[in-house]
Structure formats: C-alpha cells, structure tokens
Design an enzyme around this catalytic site. Structure first.
Site, PDB file in Angstrom:
ATOM      1  CD  GLN A  50       1.007   7.777   8.533  1.00 17.79           C
ATOM      2  OE1 GLN A  50       1.812   7.867   7.622  1.00 17.79           O
ATOM      3  NE2 GLN A  50       1.239   8.289   9.721  1.00 17.79           N
ATOM      4  CB  THR A  79       8.043   6.331  -7.763  1.00 21.76           C
ATOM      5  OG1 THR A  79       9.015   5.497  -7.111  1.00 21.76           O
ATOM      6  CG2 THR A  79       7.352   7.205  -6.733  1.00 21.76           C
ATOM      7  N   GLY A  80       8.085   3.344  -9.141  1.00 21.05           N
ATOM      8  CA  GLY A  80       8.931   2.469  -9.969  1.00 21.05           C
ATOM      9  C   GLY A  80      10.396   2.525  -9.550  1.00 21.05           C
ATOM     10  N   GLY A  81      10.723   3.407  -8.613  1.00 19.86           N
ATOM     11  CA  GLY A  81      12.117   3.581  -8.184  1.00 19.86           C
ATOM     12  C   GLY A  81      12.748   2.282  -7.688  1.00 19.86           C
ATOM     13  CG  ASP A 136       7.876  -4.925  -3.939  1.00 22.75           C
ATOM     14  OD1 ASP A 136       7.547  -5.334  -2.810  1.00 22.75           O
ATOM     15  OD2 ASP A 136       8.516  -3.877  -4.120  1.00 22.75           O
ATOM     16  CE  LYS A 185      12.419  -0.416  -0.936  1.00 20.22           C
ATOM     17  NZ  LYS A 185      11.123  -0.663  -1.591  1.00 20.22           N
ATOM     18  CG  ASP A 221      12.409  -4.746   0.996  1.00 17.10           C
ATOM     19  OD1 ASP A 221      11.666  -5.741   0.913  1.00 17.10           O
ATOM     20  OD2 ASP A 221      11.978  -3.595   1.147  1.00 17.10           O
ATOM     21  N   GLY A 229     -17.071  18.279  -8.646  1.00 19.15           N
ATOM     22  CA  GLY A 229     -16.168  17.170  -8.341  1.00 19.15           C
ATOM     23  C   GLY A 229     -16.719  16.164  -7.350  1.00 19.15           C
TER      24      GLY A 229
HETATM   25  C1  R5P Z   1       7.595  -1.018   0.077  1.00 15.88           C
HETATM   26  O1  R5P Z   1       7.453  -1.319   1.247  1.00 15.88           O
HETATM   27  C2  R5P Z   1       6.803  -1.678  -0.980  1.00 15.88           C
HETATM   28  O2  R5P Z   1       6.853  -3.058  -0.827  1.00 15.88           O
HETATM   29  C3  R5P Z   1       7.272  -1.300  -2.381  1.00 15.88           C
HETATM   30  O3  R5P Z   1       8.568  -1.821  -2.591  1.00 15.88           O
HETATM   31  C4  R5P Z   1       7.302   0.174  -2.580  1.00 15.88           C
HETATM   32  O4  R5P Z   1       6.113   0.763  -2.138  1.00 15.88           O
HETATM   33  C5  R5P Z   1       7.527   0.499  -4.047  1.00 15.88           C
HETATM   34  O5  R5P Z   1       7.545   1.876  -4.200  1.00 15.88           O
HETATM   35  P1  R5P Z   1       8.290   2.546  -5.436  1.00 15.88           P
HETATM   36  O6  R5P Z   1       7.757   1.925  -6.697  1.00 15.88           O
HETATM   37  O7  R5P Z   1       7.909   4.018  -5.318  1.00 15.88           O
HETATM   38  O8  R5P Z   1       9.760   2.358  -5.272  1.00 15.88           O
END
Ligand code: R5P
Length: 284
Positions: free
Chosen positions: A92, A215-217, A210, A184, A161, A35
C-alpha cells in the site's frame, strides 16, 4: 557490533552474527495474557553499534520492533540499524482510493523515529524507502537464489508477469540463462489468471521467480500454464514466503517440482539464506 534477534528472525540473526563474528543477543519476547507484546534484552548495556533483525509483519512483529528500538536505545546503543527482512505494508505504497491511508509511509515515519540506518530485502516498492530520513538500502535476493540453483539444471527463468521481469533477468543473468515472463491478470486478492504461455518451454526445466508468494494463486496458475505448454519440470523460488492460510498445502499438492523461498520469513520452505548478502551490507 551487536546483533539483536527479534522473535520473527532468530535463526537469520544468529546466522548473521556467526558469519560476521559479532555478538548475538536474543530478545526475550512474550505476550501478556491480553495479547500485548512484552520484550526484554537481558544485558546491562549495549554500548556499541546495534543491529536489530526483525520483520514488521504481521502487526505483532511491528510492535515488537518499536519496543526493541526503545529497549536498545535505553541500553546505550551508539547507533541503531534496522534489518527488516520482510517489510510489511509496502504494497500500500500510495492512496489508491480516496480515504485510504498511505500505509507504507506511515510505517517508515514511525520506524524512522529512532534509527540510523535501514536495510530491507526485495521490498515490494523500493521507492517506499525514500520516506526514511535516515540512510537506507534494499538488498536483492537474486544472488542468493541464483547461487542455490546454479547446479540444478534449470534451462529458463520466468517471472509471472512483466512487472517482475527484472528479478527474473537478474537471476537468469547470474546463471547464464534466458529469461522471459508470463502474462498475469489479477482478478481479486486471491484469484489470478495466467494467459496460456507463449514462451517456448517445451521439454525445459523452468524456474519461476517472484518477490513473494502470498495465497499461492499466482504460482499455481503459472505452473498450470507451463505444464499445458509442455514444461519438463517447474521449480519456484521467491524471496518472501508469506504463505497465507493453507498456501503451503495448496502449493505442495500442486504439480510443482520444487518450491523454495528465502529466510526473510522463516518457515518450512525457507532454505535459501539471505544472511550472506545482509552480512556483506553490514560489513560495508
Ligand atoms: C505481486 O505483485 C507479487 O509480485 C506477487 O506475485 C503476489 O503478491 C503473489 O500473491 P499470491 O501468492 O496471492 O498470488
């Protein structure tokens, strides 16, 4: 100038070289059976200013970047510019809880050991770059996103947001449109809640902007709120399509009309190229 394409960003590096008329050199990167990363640049020398285009995410790509820095220096690079389209660990950017590392600073310290200039695109926190001792620049993908959507009939640009409203404003201003934001609340790493939309989007073609989709959440919750509020169509554009696990399937199976991202991370939805803005920066 010579452009070296790492394995994460071959198409982008080739596009940059062809846009600028510079020499393109492909790093041949493979993995050992255990790897570990092996890379080689098949040139006798690189006696020129060298640009390495390579992401530092996921971890394997970061290691490849370290190896490429060493390889190009050994081949005689006069200067080394790192183009890091997607800079890993930028989220981070501080110690949130006692005992954690300041990951973003760790990355800049190590990447900065051998380079003369660093270029990133929409890094999550721009202040992270100040940890580099060399010169650095964060480019904004808003121009590339606005260019793509200029004739797509968008009426309103939104961010998920308040924290991301600057990006929505930048795109909206370039398109001559209004902008606003949703509300958000992050519940966990994969769960977010978007409050019912109070912004007037009834019958409108909305573009959500954005910096990244992971994850798309966030986007799925935002699209739900906008549908409830009567939006006619919902498009999404982000700079970095990280798309962890089955995010692409979840997003394409949702009520979104279109989902696009820039080619900072190369994938099936990365149809907006940041090559023109990086090329401009390299020329300067
Ligand atoms: C958050 O601060 C970022 O701007 C994105 O909104 C976030 O990282 C998106 O993450 P996810 O697709 O998991 O909701």
């Amino acid at each position: 100038m010579i452009i070296v394409g790492g394995s994460s960003s071959r198409d982008l590096a080739k596009e940059l070289a062809s846009t600028l008329g510079y020499t393109y050199v492909q790093a041949a990167t493979t993995r050992f059976p255990d790897g570990e990363c092996y890379t080689r640049i098949d040139n006798k020398e690189l006696n020129d200013d060298v640009v390495i285009v390579q992401n530092t995410y996921p971890d394997g790509n970061l290691i490849e970047m370290f190896l490429l820095q060493d390889a190009v220096r050994r081949l005689g690079a006069k200067t080394i510019t790192l183009v890091i389209p997607y800079f890993g660990y930028a989220r981070q950017d501080r110690v949130f809880k006692l005992g954690e590392p300041e990951s973003a600073r760790v990355m800049t310290r190590h990447l900065g050991l051998d380079c003369d200039h660093v270029i990133t695109v929409d890094i999550h926190k721009e202040s992270v770059l100040d940890y580099f001792k060399c010169s650095h620049q964060d480019l904004k993908a808003a121009g590339a996103i606005a260019e793509y959507f200029k004739d797509k009939g968008i009426d309103l640009v939104l961010s998920p947001d308040l924290g991301a409203i600057g990006r929505a404003k930048d795109v909206a201003d370039r398109l001559g449109l209004k902008y606003d934001h949703l509300q958000k609340t992050r519940l966990s790493g994969s769960d977010v809640q978007i409050a019912p939309a109070v912004v007037d989007c009834k019958g409108k073609n909305v573009l959500i902007v954005d910096d990244m989709i992971s994850t798309g959440g966030t986007i799925i919750a935002a699209a739900h709120a906008l549908r409830e509020a009567g939006a006619e169509s919902i498009s999404v554009a982000c700079t970095h399509g990280v798309f962890v696990s089955n995010a692409i399937e979840r997003l394409t199976g949702s009520s979104l009309d279109s989902i696009l991202c820039c080619n900072t991370l190369e994938n099936e939805l990365s149809h907006i190229s940041v090559a023109p803005i990086i090329a401009e920066a390299l020329k300067r």
